[in-house]
Design an enzyme around this catalytic site. Sequence first.
Site, PDB file in Angstrom:
ATOM      1  N   HIS A  34      41.049  47.289  48.163  1.00  0.00           N
ATOM      2  CA  HIS A  34      40.600  48.679  47.999  1.00  0.00           C
ATOM      3  C   HIS A  34      40.970  49.504  49.241  1.00  0.00           C
ATOM      4  O   HIS A  34      40.229  50.388  49.651  1.00  0.00           O
ATOM      5  CB  HIS A  34      39.098  48.760  47.687  1.00  0.00           C
ATOM      6  CG  HIS A  34      38.783  48.278  46.301  1.00  0.00           C
ATOM      7  ND1 HIS A  34      38.958  49.070  45.188  1.00  0.00           N
ATOM      8  CD2 HIS A  34      38.369  47.074  45.836  1.00  0.00           C
ATOM      9  CE1 HIS A  34      38.622  48.380  44.096  1.00  0.00           C
ATOM     10  NE2 HIS A  34      38.275  47.153  44.464  1.00  0.00           N
ATOM     11  N   ASP A  36      44.441  50.363  49.403  1.00  0.00           N
ATOM     12  CA  ASP A  36      45.767  50.929  49.104  1.00  0.00           C
ATOM     13  C   ASP A  36      45.716  52.376  48.630  1.00  0.00           C
ATOM     14  O   ASP A  36      46.741  53.051  48.623  1.00  0.00           O
ATOM     15  CB  ASP A  36      46.578  50.031  48.144  1.00  0.00           C
ATOM     16  CG  ASP A  36      46.037  49.979  46.730  1.00  0.00           C
ATOM     17  OD1 ASP A  36      44.871  50.339  46.502  1.00  0.00           O
ATOM     18  OD2 ASP A  36      46.807  49.559  45.840  1.00  0.00           O
ATOM     19  N   ASP A 174      49.816  46.526  43.622  1.00  0.00           N
ATOM     20  CA  ASP A 174      50.192  45.518  42.631  1.00  0.00           C
ATOM     21  C   ASP A 174      51.667  45.618  42.262  1.00  0.00           C
ATOM     22  O   ASP A 174      52.396  44.618  42.268  1.00  0.00           O
ATOM     23  CB  ASP A 174      49.348  45.671  41.359  1.00  0.00           C
ATOM     24  CG  ASP A 174      47.859  45.619  41.655  1.00  0.00           C
ATOM     25  OD1 ASP A 174      47.495  45.199  42.769  1.00  0.00           O
ATOM     26  OD2 ASP A 174      47.073  45.995  40.770  1.00  0.00           O
TER      27      ASP A 174
HETATM   28  C1  GLA Z   1      43.677  46.964  41.623  1.00  0.00           C
HETATM   29  C2  GLA Z   1      44.616  48.145  41.812  1.00  0.00           C
HETATM   30  C3  GLA Z   1      45.280  48.109  43.200  1.00  0.00           C
HETATM   31  C4  GLA Z   1      44.233  47.930  44.299  1.00  0.00           C
HETATM   32  C5  GLA Z   1      43.268  46.806  43.972  1.00  0.00           C
HETATM   33  C6  GLA Z   1      42.121  46.718  44.945  1.00  0.00           C
HETATM   34  O1  GLA Z   1      44.391  45.765  41.594  1.00  0.00           O
HETATM   35  O2  GLA Z   1      45.610  48.156  40.819  1.00  0.00           O
HETATM   36  O3  GLA Z   1      46.049  49.268  43.393  1.00  0.00           O
HETATM   37  O4  GLA Z   1      43.562  49.130  44.539  1.00  0.00           O
HETATM   38  O5  GLA Z   1      42.718  46.933  42.669  1.00  0.00           O
HETATM   39  O6  GLA Z   1      42.586  46.355  46.207  1.00  0.00           O
END
Ligand code: GLA
Length: 388
Positions: A34, A36, A174
């Site tokens: 959390h 990014d 991701d």
């Molecule tokens: C999900 C989102 C990512 C990131 C994570 C938490 O995977 O797609 O962009 O924010 O949660 O780190």
Amino acid sequence: MQEKLMEKFKEVFGAGGDIRVYFAPGRVNLIGEHTDYNGGHVFPCALTIGTYGAVRKREDKTLRFYSMNFEQLGVLESSVEGLKPEKEADWTNYPKGVMWAFGEKGMKVEQGMDLLLFGNIPNGSGLSSSASVEVLTGYILKDLFGFDVTNQDLALIGQYSENKFNGVNCGIMDQFAIAMGKKDHAIFLDTATLAYEYAPIHLAGAKIVISCTNKKRGLGDSKYNERRSECETALAEIQETVGVNALGDLTEEQFEQYRKAIRDEVRQKRAKHAVYENQRTLKAVEALKNNDVKKFGELMNASHVSLRDDYEVTGVELDTMVEEAWKIDGVIGSRMTGAGFGGCTVSIVKDEAVDTFIREVGKAYEEKIGYAGDFYVVEIGDGPARLA
Ligand code: GLA
């Protein structure tokens, strides 16, 4: 796997023509959760499990989709014309979203295709099966139609499609981890600038174990967007006092100095997590560079505590999985990974403790939660590729 896909493709869509097979990985984030969408750092890696796709261009504009993971849905039809962001429940929203996003970026998909997918990432597990499908689709479009895009562009297009077509305001982690994956390396990414570095992961005598809670995310997407806006509000409040661009720009000391500018205690906790987690990520990468895996593990544990107590995105399933893991001798570090609210944990476990880990954590988890978890010893793999 290619042969299995080819065979199924011919069975579903008929033989003949130029059938191509591709792969895109899933990802696991080692630390930096959390952060990014807060201009911070992340440290994910691509996995050797992921999504396979077999595809053949069509002469008309029809899209035909088939997933070996959702065989009960059969063949789903659509068209490359008139792709619109709309809320639909089925998985084809991800490939369609990417085709739509290419169009938005000036690369219109003019021809239809038959596309068959098979994923060996558990769905809804927080290992990014959706981002894997997005990057896979982008990679296929690039290869089939010759669009001039880099893998980094594919990550950005995937994120754009997820934000605008699927309504999840995810960050870039991701799609970036998947599109830029490199065997046996994690990616140290500054999400504010997209500057990145590959860090070799040599866990001498230890393995990466993913524990899946089998709790689906469910309401996770709306909670995700809620956390994101809590952070945005907290940043705006801090900005009334001091000029910063993102929570990720702050050190722990600076945060404590400006904390009171945030006019709500819950938001203070959210922002605290974003700031401290970013700093933990910097420290963790430093520890790894110094071969201090023990320190890396401690920072993973601290990350989980912060996600549990300050960010409040864990829940009893993830907490049980992690707290049981911490009890096992030979566990170097363990934390939830991904968005949270369900999904998976990631643990670094000494080789000789892996069997005990799976047995004991599995037993305790099932006793407390009432259903079983799943455990995977994973390897770090490369980004997307054409296989045939
Ligand atoms: C999900 C989102 C990512 C990131 C994570 C938490 O995977 O797609 O962009 O924010 O949660 O780190």
